[in-house]
Design an enzyme around this catalytic site. Structure first.
Site, PDB file in Angstrom:
ATOM      1  N   PHE A 161       0.832  -1.203   0.000  1.00 36.80           N
ATOM      2  CA  PHE A 161       0.000   0.000   0.000  1.00 36.80           C
ATOM      3  C   PHE A 161       0.863   1.248   0.000  1.00 36.80           C
ATOM      4  O   PHE A 161       1.863   1.324   0.733  1.00 36.80           O
ATOM      5  CB  PHE A 161      -0.887   0.059   1.256  1.00 36.80           C
ATOM      6  CG  PHE A 161      -1.759  -1.141   1.484  1.00 36.80           C
ATOM      7  CD1 PHE A 161      -3.045  -1.193   0.966  1.00 36.80           C
ATOM      8  CD2 PHE A 161      -1.295  -2.219   2.229  1.00 36.80           C
ATOM      9  CE1 PHE A 161      -3.850  -2.297   1.190  1.00 36.80           C
ATOM     10  CE2 PHE A 161      -2.094  -3.322   2.468  1.00 36.80           C
ATOM     11  CZ  PHE A 161      -3.379  -3.367   1.946  1.00 36.80           C
ATOM     12  N   ASP A 162       0.463   2.237  -0.786  1.00 42.30           N
ATOM     13  CA  ASP A 162       0.989   3.583  -0.619  1.00 42.30           C
ATOM     14  C   ASP A 162       0.361   4.162   0.657  1.00 42.30           C
ATOM     15  O   ASP A 162      -0.640   3.636   1.166  1.00 42.30           O
ATOM     16  CB  ASP A 162       0.638   4.422  -1.842  1.00 42.30           C
ATOM     17  CG  ASP A 162       1.172   5.842  -1.741  1.00 42.30           C
ATOM     18  OD1 ASP A 162       2.289   6.031  -1.216  1.00 42.30           O
ATOM     19  OD2 ASP A 162       0.464   6.764  -2.181  1.00 42.30           O
ATOM     20  N   GLY A 163       0.941   5.237   1.158  1.00 41.89           N
ATOM     21  CA  GLY A 163       0.440   5.819   2.396  1.00 41.89           C
ATOM     22  C   GLY A 163      -0.615   6.887   2.175  1.00 41.89           C
ATOM     23  O   GLY A 163      -1.818   6.633   2.278  1.00 41.89           O
ATOM     24  N   PHE A 273      -1.344  -0.890  -4.223  1.00 37.61           N
ATOM     25  CA  PHE A 273      -2.359   0.147  -4.336  1.00 37.61           C
ATOM     26  C   PHE A 273      -1.718   1.523  -4.143  1.00 37.61           C
ATOM     27  O   PHE A 273      -1.046   1.758  -3.137  1.00 37.61           O
ATOM     28  CB  PHE A 273      -3.461  -0.053  -3.290  1.00 37.61           C
ATOM     29  CG  PHE A 273      -4.185  -1.364  -3.414  1.00 37.61           C
ATOM     30  CD1 PHE A 273      -5.065  -1.597  -4.464  1.00 37.61           C
ATOM     31  CD2 PHE A 273      -3.996  -2.375  -2.475  1.00 37.61           C
ATOM     32  CE1 PHE A 273      -5.729  -2.806  -4.585  1.00 37.61           C
ATOM     33  CE2 PHE A 273      -4.665  -3.585  -2.580  1.00 37.61           C
ATOM     34  CZ  PHE A 273      -5.535  -3.802  -3.639  1.00 37.61           C
TER      35      PHE A 273
END
Length: 299
Positions: A161-163, A273
């Site tokens: 995951f991106d933040g 994502f």
């Protein structure tokens, strides 16, 4: 069919083009129209479809039910096909032994309206419009960029995951976009002890962690990673936010603006994502990538 056990089950909704490679039949639809597409699907309904971009992820998700001895994960098929043309999809599901029994075939209309009745916590599709509507209604959702199959490198299911604007809100990213890197770093340092608000994938991450807790340490079939362009000192707020949420990430990569693709390949992500399309395009050369059209980067 026995009902899924427990209120904490994970429900993932997926489109047929995300699950299988339907490029050939979609090309018929684009060039010749709906009638030709329907005839093509019926003519080929006994031809098994090749795995699509999300196939490996779905296969590994469904294995969790076998490992735990109960159905705590369900995958729902949401398709713009009709039931008639969708028969090929279900024949392929049966061929691969996927435990997918619930579906909505909407005959060309958006299947968005059935996400909530199925209690889905994640929606994956190749239709950006459907994904955008799901996000607007509080469901974690992403547009998969390619229908090509992603290989199963290992039996462990690995999410990345991106933040900002994915796990977290885009509040920090807005400062970066409006005022630049220096202002962003200053703001994050001053706000280090103030947890970020949750983004569209916060609750999905929590659901994954609930599943992870079902397994003994060292034996979990699910692994999670945060892969962010942030670097020190902006890392502190991220770490303290996850701690405040009571959520554990297995791996955290603070890349300071470096390209994410090779790191995702090294991690072995089944799906990544990110809210920025350029990052997804880069990552998709190495792993399955899902664009999350949320936040200031998509306005």
């Amino acid at each position: 069919m026995a009902e899924l056990e427990g209120a904490g089950k994970l429900v993932v909704a997926i489109s047929s083009r995300a699950l299988f490679d339907l490029d050939d039949s979609h090309a018929v639809f684009e060039s010749q129209g709906l009638r030709a597409y329907s005839e093509y699907q019926i003519e080929h309904e006994n031809d098994v479809l090749k795995p699509g971009q999300a196939f490996a992820m779905v296969n590994k998700l469904l294995r969790i039910n076998t490992l735990l001895g109960r159905r705590c994960v369900e995958v729902i098929l949401l398709s713009r096909n009709s039931a008639d043309t969708g028969l090929r999809v279900f024949n392929s599901i049966n061929h691969y032994g996927l435990d997918i029994t619930r579906a909505a075939f909407t005959g060309g209309e958006s299947p968005f309206r059935y996400i909530a009745p199925f209690n889905s916590q994640l929606f994956l599709s190749t239709y950006a419009e459907d994904v955008g509507r799901a996000l607007e209604n509080g469901v974690a959702a992403a547009t998969l960029l390619s229908a090509g199959g992603a290989p199963e490198v290992s039996s462990q299911l690995r999410f990345a995951f991106d933040g900002d604007a994915v796990l977290f809100s885009d509040e920090a990213e807005r400062i970066y976009k409006a005022e630049g890197l220096k202002a962003f770093a200053k703001s994050e340092k001053e706000s280090a002890k103030k947890p970020l608000e949750g983004g569209p994938f916060r609750h999905f991450l929590s659901a994954l962690q609930s599943l992870q807790k079902e397994f003994p340490e060292g034996e979990c079939p699910i692994r999670t990673a945060l892969v962010t362009a942030r670097s020190a000192p902006a890392h502190e707020r991220v770490i303290l936010t996850l701690r405040a949420w009571g959520v554990r990430i297995d791996e955290s990569l603070f890349l300071g603006g470096m390209d994410k693709g090779l790191f995702l390949k090294a991690y072995g992500a089944d799906v990544f994502f990110d809210d920025q399309r350029s990052h997804c395009d880069s990552a998709s050369a190495h792993v399955a990538a899902g664009h999350v059209p949320h936040g200031v980067a998509n306005q």
